[in-house]
Design an enzyme around this catalytic site. Structure first.
Site, PDB file in Angstrom:
ATOM      1  N   ASP A  82       0.848  -1.196   0.000  1.00  0.00           N
ATOM      2  CA  ASP A  82       0.000   0.000   0.000  1.00  0.00           C
ATOM      3  C   ASP A  82       0.886   1.249   0.000  1.00  0.00           C
ATOM      4  O   ASP A  82       1.831   1.354   0.793  1.00  0.00           O
ATOM      5  CB  ASP A  82      -0.884  -0.036   1.260  1.00  0.00           C
ATOM      6  CG  ASP A  82      -2.002   0.984   1.216  1.00  0.00           C
ATOM      7  OD1 ASP A  82      -2.397   1.401   0.109  1.00  0.00           O
ATOM      8  OD2 ASP A  82      -2.498   1.350   2.302  1.00  0.00           O
ATOM      9  N   HIS A  83       0.583   2.202  -0.877  1.00  0.00           N
ATOM     10  CA  HIS A  83       1.278   3.491  -0.945  1.00  0.00           C
ATOM     11  C   HIS A  83       2.787   3.382  -1.173  1.00  0.00           C
ATOM     12  O   HIS A  83       3.569   4.069  -0.494  1.00  0.00           O
ATOM     13  CB  HIS A  83       1.030   4.328   0.327  1.00  0.00           C
ATOM     14  CG  HIS A  83      -0.370   4.822   0.430  1.00  0.00           C
ATOM     15  ND1 HIS A  83      -0.885   5.797  -0.384  1.00  0.00           N
ATOM     16  CD2 HIS A  83      -1.404   4.439   1.227  1.00  0.00           C
ATOM     17  CE1 HIS A  83      -2.156   6.007  -0.086  1.00  0.00           C
ATOM     18  NE2 HIS A  83      -2.503   5.188   0.873  1.00  0.00           N
ATOM     19  N   HIS A 173      -7.410   9.829   4.928  1.00  0.00           N
ATOM     20  CA  HIS A 173      -6.922   8.740   5.774  1.00  0.00           C
ATOM     21  C   HIS A 173      -7.063   9.131   7.249  1.00  0.00           C
ATOM     22  O   HIS A 173      -6.810  10.274   7.611  1.00  0.00           O
ATOM     23  CB  HIS A 173      -5.451   8.448   5.486  1.00  0.00           C
ATOM     24  CG  HIS A 173      -5.201   7.879   4.118  1.00  0.00           C
ATOM     25  ND1 HIS A 173      -4.926   8.652   3.025  1.00  0.00           N
ATOM     26  CD2 HIS A 173      -5.192   6.594   3.667  1.00  0.00           C
ATOM     27  CE1 HIS A 173      -4.745   7.879   1.962  1.00  0.00           C
ATOM     28  NE2 HIS A 173      -4.900   6.621   2.316  1.00  0.00           N
ATOM     29  N   THR A 226      -7.114   2.550   9.773  1.00  0.00           N
ATOM     30  CA  THR A 226      -7.142   3.185  11.101  1.00  0.00           C
ATOM     31  C   THR A 226      -8.106   2.496  12.072  1.00  0.00           C
ATOM     32  O   THR A 226      -7.728   2.191  13.209  1.00  0.00           O
ATOM     33  CB  THR A 226      -7.537   4.669  10.960  1.00  0.00           C
ATOM     34  OG1 THR A 226      -6.621   5.280  10.044  1.00  0.00           O
ATOM     35  CG2 THR A 226      -7.484   5.388  12.288  1.00  0.00           C
TER      36      THR A 226
HETATM   37  P1  13P Z   1      -8.047   4.636   6.819  1.00  0.00           P
HETATM   38  O1  13P Z   1      -6.845   4.559   7.701  1.00  0.00           O
HETATM   39  O2  13P Z   1      -8.711   5.962   6.884  1.00  0.00           O
HETATM   40  O3  13P Z   1      -8.983   3.510   7.042  1.00  0.00           O
HETATM   41  O4  13P Z   1      -7.520   4.519   5.313  1.00  0.00           O
HETATM   42  C1  13P Z   1      -6.891   3.352   4.918  1.00  0.00           C
HETATM   43  C2  13P Z   1      -6.229   3.491   3.613  1.00  0.00           C
HETATM   44  O5  13P Z   1      -6.739   4.110   2.700  1.00  0.00           O
HETATM   45  C3  13P Z   1      -4.956   2.806   3.447  1.00  0.00           C
HETATM   46  O6  13P Z   1      -4.340   3.137   2.259  1.00  0.00           O
END
Ligand code: 13P
Length: 275
Positions: A82-83, A173, A226
């Site tokens: 992710d990212h 996020h 989160t």
């Molecule tokens: P949240 O932490 O707001 O749930 O977002 C998760 C997210 O988009 C991870 O890339």
């Protein structure tokens, strides 16, 4: 079954107007809880890991544990970076056995985002790994939301060849100070402009009713980090409070917390699968 890529699960999900939940795990317990939820729901799931965990052995170890878990399972599971912020990270994830990656150039200029993403697409596809990228910007920690547009989506997908496109339609996020209102009209226009699976970041705290409307527009992957990770931390804190000075071995301590996370993940998986 072996791990799969986005391409085995997301186009079908988009066609059927459902979304696959993507949970950011960070340790054995969160991984086990999410995997159990997917098994119990007999649903595909995406296990994703923030790029920070690639700074040491964590991401590779989570990858190895995920592989071991899915070996004897029938549900399709994607293991996703992710990212990812660079081509190097994409290579690192592929070397660690990840079957999918995100390259995040959402804070670059549109042209630079296209250039970085195109390079990462070549790397990922060269290893049969699926790839997601982001246009507009879904901020972290109180930054500004930059909304995506349909024309950018069309151009970006045509020029890069990504398998899934993360868009910005009002999410951020982390926890929200006030309930977000998704720009469903924008999502609808983007969904009409591109036919690949659309991704929504910032799933924490967005009411399921709004998420379902986004799914109708083509959103086929919804990220949650989160709320799930906070549930782990608060769960451990409440177990400590409950047990006072009494020593309980770690694995037993975590059990009720894992169970709570499994129930939470099951509810999300179910909500994204039903109209
Ligand atoms: P949240 O932490 O707001 O749930 O977002 C998760 C997210 O988009 C991870 O890339």
């Amino acid at each position: 079954m072996p791990l799969v890529t986005f391409n085995e699960i997301l186009p079908q999900a988009r066609k059927e107007k459902r979304a696959v939940a993507a949970f950011n795990v960070a340790n054995l317990e969160t991984l086990l809880a999410v995997f159990k939820a997917a098994e119990e729901e007999k649903s595909p799931v995406i296990i994703q890991v923030y790029q920070r965990l690639f700074n040491d052995e964590r991401a590779a170890l989570i990858g190895a544990m995920t592989r071991k878990l899915v070996e004897k399972s029938d549900i399709p599971v994607v293991l996703h970076l992710d990212h990812g912020s660079s081509a190097n990270l994409v290579k690192k994830a592929i070397a660690a056995g990840y079957t999918s990656v995100m390259i995040d150039g959402s804070q670059l200029s549109f042209a630079d985002n296209i250039a970085m993403t195109s390079e990462a697409v070549k790397i990922a596809h060269g290893s049969n790994v699926s790839i997601e990228a982001e246009i507009g910007h879904v901020p972290f920690g109180g930054g500004e939301i930059e909304l995506s547009t349909a024309s950018e989506a069309l151009e970006f997908v045509a020029k890069t060849g990504v398998d899934a496109l993360a868009i910005s339609i009002g999410t951020a996020h982390g926890f929200y100070k006030k309930e977000p209102v998704l720009d469903i009209e924008r999502a609808s226009k983007i969904g009409k402009a591109v036919n690949i699976p659309i991704v929504l970041h910032g799933g924490t705290g967005v009411p399921d009713e709004q998420l379902k409307k986004a799914i109708e527009c083509g959103v086929a992957k919804i990220n949650i980090a989160t709320e799930l990770q906070n549930m782990f931390l608060r769960g451990v804190a409440s177990e400590l409070e409950k047990n006072g000075e009494k020593f309980i071995p770690l694995d037993l301590y975590f059990k009720p917390v894992e169970e709570k996370i499994t129930q939470y993940a099951r509810a999300k998986i179910r909500a994204f699968n039903t109209k």
